[in-house]
Write a protein that holds these residues in place. Structure first.
Motif, short mmCIF file in Angstrom:
data_model
loop_
_atom_site.label_atom_id
_atom_site.label_comp_id
_atom_site.label_asym_id
_atom_site.label_seq_id
_atom_site.Cartn_x
_atom_site.Cartn_y
_atom_site.Cartn_z
N PRO A 238 90.36 49.60 41.33
CA PRO A 238 91.16 47.84 41.52
C PRO A 238 90.00 46.87 41.03
CG PRO A 238 90.13 48.56 43.17
CD PRO A 238 89.97 49.92 42.57
N LYS A 239 90.11 46.31 40.95
CA LYS A 239 89.29 45.05 40.31
C LYS A 239 88.48 44.46 40.81
CE LYS A 239 89.76 39.89 39.07
NZ LYS A 239 90.70 38.61 38.38
N MET A 240 86.98 44.10 40.56
CA MET A 240 85.93 43.84 41.01
C MET A 240 85.90 42.67 41.91
SD MET A 240 82.20 42.80 39.10
CE MET A 240 82.00 43.80 38.90
N ASN A 241 85.58 42.38 42.95
CA ASN A 241 86.11 41.52 44.10
C ASN A 241 84.64 40.23 43.43
OD1 ASN A 241 87.97 42.48 46.43
ND2 ASN A 241 85.87 43.73 46.46
N PHE A 242 85.33 39.21 43.26
CA PHE A 242 84.59 37.74 43.32
C PHE A 242 84.74 37.03 44.63
CE2 PHE A 242 86.62 39.27 39.07
CZ PHE A 242 85.19 39.72 38.12
N LEU A 243 82.70 36.62 45.05
CA LEU A 243 82.86 35.81 45.96
C LEU A 243 82.03 34.87 45.33
CD1 LEU A 243 82.08 38.73 47.95
CD2 LEU A 243 84.16 37.89 48.40
N GLU A 244 82.16 33.24 45.54
CA GLU A 244 81.95 32.29 45.20
C GLU A 244 80.63 32.27 46.30
OE1 GLU A 244 83.48 28.80 44.74
OE2 GLU A 244 86.08 29.93 44.03
N VAL A 245 79.95 31.42 46.17
CA VAL A 245 78.11 32.06 46.55
C VAL A 245 77.61 30.06 46.52
CG1 VAL A 245 78.20 34.30 46.86
CG2 VAL A 245 77.15 33.03 45.56
N SER A 246 77.11 29.44 47.27
CA SER A 246 75.64 28.50 47.57
C SER A 246 74.80 28.97 47.77
CB SER A 246 76.85 27.23 48.04
OG SER A 246 76.51 27.46 49.15
N PRO A 247 73.88 27.51 47.52
CA PRO A 247 71.97 28.10 48.39
C PRO A 247 72.25 28.10 49.41
CG PRO A 247 71.89 26.28 45.92
CD PRO A 247 73.53 27.09 46.24
N GLY A 248 71.47 29.06 50.17
CA GLY A 248 71.12 28.42 51.00
C GLY A 248 69.65 29.25 51.75
N LYS A 256 81.26 31.32 52.03
CA LYS A 256 82.36 30.01 52.24
C LYS A 256 82.18 30.33 53.65
CE LYS A 256 84.94 29.03 48.29
NZ LYS A 256 85.76 28.66 48.09
N ASP A 257 81.94 30.97 54.40
CA ASP A 257 82.45 31.51 55.90
C ASP A 257 80.45 31.07 56.73
OD1 ASP A 257 81.05 33.55 55.17
OD2 ASP A 257 82.52 34.27 56.59
N GLY A 258 79.47 30.42 55.67
CA GLY A 258 78.16 30.44 56.43
C GLY A 258 77.86 31.65 56.91
N ARG A 259 78.45 32.65 56.19
CA ARG A 259 77.09 34.35 55.78
C ARG A 259 77.08 34.46 54.84
NH1 ARG A 259 79.11 38.39 60.12
NH2 ARG A 259 80.59 38.04 61.89
N ALA A 288 77.28 41.82 60.12
CA ALA A 288 77.75 42.08 58.43
C ALA A 288 77.39 40.83 57.65
CB ALA A 288 79.23 41.76 58.53
N ALA A 289 77.34 41.30 56.64
CA ALA A 289 77.51 39.50 55.31
C ALA A 289 79.20 39.05 54.80
CB ALA A 289 77.36 40.67 53.90
N LEU A 290 79.62 40.19 55.31
CA LEU A 290 81.41 39.93 55.16
C LEU A 290 82.70 40.28 55.97
CD1 LEU A 290 81.54 40.78 51.01
CD2 LEU A 290 81.28 38.01 51.99
N THR A 291 83.26 39.78 56.56
CA THR A 291 83.63 40.24 57.76
C THR A 291 85.22 39.09 57.26
OG1 THR A 291 83.50 37.91 58.43
CG2 THR A 291 82.11 39.49 59.48
N GLY A 292 85.77 40.45 57.96
CA GLY A 292 88.05 39.41 57.80
C GLY A 292 88.48 41.03 58.69
N GLU A 293 89.78 39.92 58.23
CA GLU A 293 91.27 40.91 59.15
C GLU A 293 91.49 41.76 57.87
OE1 GLU A 293 95.76 39.96 60.75
OE2 GLU A 293 93.68 38.31 61.61
N VAL A 294 92.10 43.48 58.34
CA VAL A 294 92.88 43.94 57.02
C VAL A 294 94.11 43.52 57.32
CG1 VAL A 294 93.61 46.51 56.67
CG2 VAL A 294 91.39 45.83 57.99
N SER A 295 94.69 43.78 56.06
CA SER A 295 96.03 43.02 55.78
C SER A 295 97.19 44.39 54.99
CB SER A 295 96.15 41.91 55.09
OG SER A 295 95.85 42.19 53.40
N ASN A 335 79.20 44.95 54.67
CA ASN A 335 77.62 44.92 53.74
C ASN A 335 77.23 45.28 51.89
OD1 ASN A 335 76.60 43.10 56.21
ND2 ASN A 335 75.49 45.20 56.98
N LEU A 336 77.13 44.42 51.20
CA LEU A 336 76.67 44.84 49.72
C LEU A 336 75.79 45.65 50.24
CD1 LEU A 336 78.03 41.62 50.41
CD2 LEU A 336 77.27 41.59 47.99
#
Length: 358
Positions: A238-248, A256-259, A288-295, A335-336
């Motif tokens: 499948p297509k690569m996942n792209f995740l926006e980030v900002s400097p922490g 975006k969720d603060g992790r 975990a660096a990323l969390t979410g709900e299985v859809s 985690n990545l």
């Protein structure tokens, strides 16, 4: 030795430019695939190589001979079309030998070439049949056979599998790959919008977007080291996942969720983190660096693709081994790991960075 060279090739229809200065070197004997979304210019580029479209600017060389003004029949190319283009009133044998007969080749030579091509394609028993008596896959083999008998310097395939069902597409794709090996030094150029065809057939891939070459390279080079967001998103399934980030804080990259994640190397100007489905690893929610709900869960036997909706509403896909049995609606963390990709604000890849271990 180059089998084909495109140097500064452009195409315009009036004031509208559709091919923008393409430079490509394809070595003799290579299997080169032009891939990209519909309307990116790949078929137009192929038709200019064949001489079926006029070149607005630049030069096309076949075996070091400039062919811009050379008639299509004298360029040493043979084209296989998406629609087969067989004569319905002729037998398979007559269809395959038609071009040679029109060029005044002796009957014995025509018969021998048709016989040899039929053996390569395993269609000897079909030579007396008419196209209406053939399946789609058989018709495509006849169209390929018609190209083989011409003994061209370059084979051109224009989306030849588009009219076939899924099973036939796979079978015919394998036949084309075998054909390339059997024909030894034949140079093949193949147009498709299907990146799976590109990855499985090519020795070299040219990724096009809006008439511009985004990247050229071997299949795994493009998969592992995409030059930009477009190539990274187009190559791979499948297509690569792209995740926006900002400097922490302390040079970390924050989602975006603060992790956040920490990066080894200079993390300046990073706007997007890219990670493939098989490069995410399950982790406890509190670590975990990323969390979410299985859809959604796609179960494919040996693998399961789990679609996870993050806290900020983005859906990512994660690959598990078959039998993982992740429940829909459950909360999961990742985690990545492995090969993570980084892109700047312009979408260009940034090299030399890795995710620090958790």
């Amino acid at each position: 030795m180059p089998g084909l060279s495109l140097k500064g090739v452009t195409k315009a229809y009036g004031a509208t430019k559709v091919i923008h200065g393409v430079d490509i070197e394809i070595d003799k004997g290579e299997f080169c695939v032009f891939v990209g979304p519909s309307g990116c210019g790949k078929s137009t580029l192929l038709r200019m190589i064949a001489g079926l479209e006029e070149i607005s600017g630049g030069d096309v060389f076949i075996n070091d001979q400039r062919v811009n003004e050379v008639d299509p029949s004298h360029r040493g190319v043979a084209m296989v079309f998406q629609t087969y283009a067989l004569y319905p009133h002729m037998s398979v044998e007559q269809n395959m030998g038609f071009g040679l007969r029109m060029n005044g080749r002796p009957k014995a030579e025509v018969a021998k070439r048709v016989e040899d091509a039929a053996k390569i394609l395993q269609i000897e028993e079909l030579l007396d049949r008419k196209p209406r008596q053939l399946s789609g896959g058989q018709r495509q083999r006849v169209a390929i056979g018609r190209a083989i008998v011409r003994d061209p310097q370059v084979f051109l395939f224009d989306e030849p599998l588009s009219n076939l069902d899924a099973e036939l597409r796979v079978a015919t794709r394998l036949e084309i790959a075998k054909l390339h090996r059997q024909l030894g030094g034949a140079t093949m150029i193949y147009v498709t919008h299907d990146q799976v065809e590109a990855m499985t057939l090519a020795t070299k891939i040219v990724v096009l977007r809006q008439g511009i070459v985004e990247q050229v390279g071997a299949p795994m080079e493009l998969y592992s080291n995409p030059a930009n967001l477009f190539v990274a998103g187009f190559i791979g399934s499948p297509k690569m996942n792209f995740l926006e980030v900002s400097p922490g804080a302390d040079g970390a990259l924050q989602f975006k969720d603060g992790r956040s994640i920490n990066v080894t190397g200079k993390a300046n100007n990073i706007a997007t983190v890219g990670v493939r489905a098989d490069q995410l690893r399950a982790a406890p929610l509190d670590a975990a660096a990323l969390t979410g709900e299985v859809s959604v869960v796609e179960r494919l036997g040996d693998a399961e693709f789990v679609y996870v909706r993050t806290g900020w509403g983005q859906e990512i896909v994660v690959r598990f081994e078959g039998g993982a049995d992740i429940p829909v609606g459950s909360e999961v963390g990742f985690n990545l790991s492995g090969r993570t990709h980084f892109f700047d604000t312009d979408g260009a890849a940034i090299d030399g960075l890795t995710v620090a271990s958790h």
